[in-house]
Design a protein around this motif. Structure first.
Motif, PDB file in Angstrom:
ATOM      1  N   ASP A   1     -36.421 -72.058   7.674  1.00 22.27           N
ATOM      2  CA  ASP A   1     -36.594 -71.291   6.442  1.00 22.27           C
ATOM      3  C   ASP A   1     -35.863 -69.964   6.535  1.00 22.27           C
ATOM      4  N   ASP A   2     -35.950 -69.309   7.695  1.00 19.14           N
ATOM      5  CA  ASP A   2     -35.282 -68.028   7.880  1.00 19.14           C
ATOM      6  C   ASP A   2     -33.771 -68.184   7.757  1.00 19.14           C
ATOM      7  N   ILE A   3     -33.215 -69.240   8.371  1.00 23.84           N
ATOM      8  CA  ILE A   3     -31.770 -69.474   8.279  1.00 23.84           C
ATOM      9  C   ILE A   3     -31.401 -69.704   6.828  1.00 23.84           C
ATOM     10  N   ASN A   4     -32.171 -70.512   6.128  1.00 29.45           N
ATOM     11  CA  ASN A   4     -31.903 -70.801   4.725  1.00 29.45           C
ATOM     12  C   ASN A   4     -31.982 -69.527   3.883  1.00 29.45           C
ATOM     13  N   GLY A   5     -33.037 -68.724   4.077  1.00 28.93           N
ATOM     14  CA  GLY A   5     -33.170 -67.469   3.333  1.00 28.93           C
ATOM     15  C   GLY A   5     -32.023 -66.517   3.625  1.00 28.93           C
ATOM     16  N   THR A   6     -31.611 -66.475   4.875  1.00 30.13           N
ATOM     17  CA  THR A   6     -30.485 -65.626   5.272  1.00 30.13           C
ATOM     18  C   THR A   6     -29.209 -66.063   4.561  1.00 30.13           C
ATOM     19  N   GLN A   7     -28.962 -67.351   4.562  1.00 35.09           N
ATOM     20  CA  GLN A   7     -27.752 -67.874   3.917  1.00 35.09           C
ATOM     21  C   GLN A   7     -27.775 -67.639   2.410  1.00 35.09           C
ATOM     22  N   ILE A   8     -28.909 -67.881   1.800  1.00 37.01           N
ATOM     23  CA  ILE A   8     -29.025 -67.675   0.348  1.00 37.01           C
ATOM     24  C   ILE A   8     -28.794 -66.212   0.018  1.00 37.01           C
ATOM     25  N   PHE A   9     -29.401 -65.321   0.793  1.00 36.36           N
ATOM     26  CA  PHE A   9     -29.214 -63.889   0.566  1.00 36.36           C
ATOM     27  C   PHE A   9     -27.737 -63.515   0.705  1.00 36.36           C
ATOM     28  N   SER A  10     -27.095 -64.023   1.737  1.00 34.29           N
ATOM     29  CA  SER A  10     -25.678 -63.709   1.972  1.00 34.29           C
ATOM     30  C   SER A  10     -24.797 -64.140   0.802  1.00 34.29           C
TER      31      SER A  10
ATOM     32  N   ILE B   1     -35.667 -70.070  -3.720  1.00 36.20           N
ATOM     33  CA  ILE B   1     -36.197 -68.785  -4.191  1.00 36.20           C
ATOM     34  C   ILE B   1     -37.300 -68.303  -3.252  1.00 36.20           C
ATOM     35  N   GLN B   2     -38.181 -69.192  -2.854  1.00 39.65           N
ATOM     36  CA  GLN B   2     -39.241 -68.828  -1.904  1.00 39.65           C
ATOM     37  C   GLN B   2     -38.652 -68.399  -0.564  1.00 39.65           C
ATOM     38  N   ASP B   3     -37.628 -69.111  -0.113  1.00 42.08           N
ATOM     39  CA  ASP B   3     -36.984 -68.781   1.164  1.00 42.08           C
ATOM     40  C   ASP B   3     -36.334 -67.406   1.125  1.00 42.08           C
ATOM     41  N   VAL B   4     -35.630 -67.112   0.053  1.00 44.76           N
ATOM     42  CA  VAL B   4     -34.949 -65.815  -0.011  1.00 44.76           C
ATOM     43  C   VAL B   4     -35.965 -64.696  -0.218  1.00 44.76           C
TER      44      VAL B   4
END
Length: 107
Positions: free
Chosen positions: A23-32, A91-94
């Motif tokens: 989830d953290d990797i996904n949130g990081t990628q989405i944010f980037s 959206i939840q991940d980011v």
């Protein structure tokens, strides 16, 4: 041949990543991809007071995953809505990533 072996090893390793880390990797990628253009390191290039630092999040009642997810989903003022571009899970991940980074003071 080396590339194929490397790809297989990467794919095998992805199966062993914990869900929280995934989830953290996904949130990081989405944010980037979607957020960093305006919110690099938690700042805000459009409106300085509407940054993603914990002090501003608390002041603006945005210091929960639910509140952050809501503004990512629906947008507000200069903030675009992402409900048509991101899945609910993304959206939840980011949102989780933003809150986690704010708690770490974006370090």
């Amino acid at each position: 041949m080396k590339v194929i072996i490397l790809l297989i090893l990467i794919l095998l390793n992805l199966n062993f990543i914990s869900p929280a880390l995934a989830d953290d990797i996904n949130g990081t990628q989405i944010f980037s991809v979607h957020c960093a253009g305006c919110h690099i390191n938690g700042s805000n290039i459009i409106r300085r007071g509407k940054n993603l630092k914990m002090k501003a999040l608390k002041k603006n009642h945005m210091d929960s995953i639910e509140a952050i997810a809501s503004i990512v989903t629906n947008g507000k003022n200069n903030m675009s809505a992402y409900k048509d571009r991101l899945t609910e899970q993304q959206i939840q991940d980011v949102a989780a990533y933003v809150l986690e980074q704010a708690e770490k003071n974006w370090r």
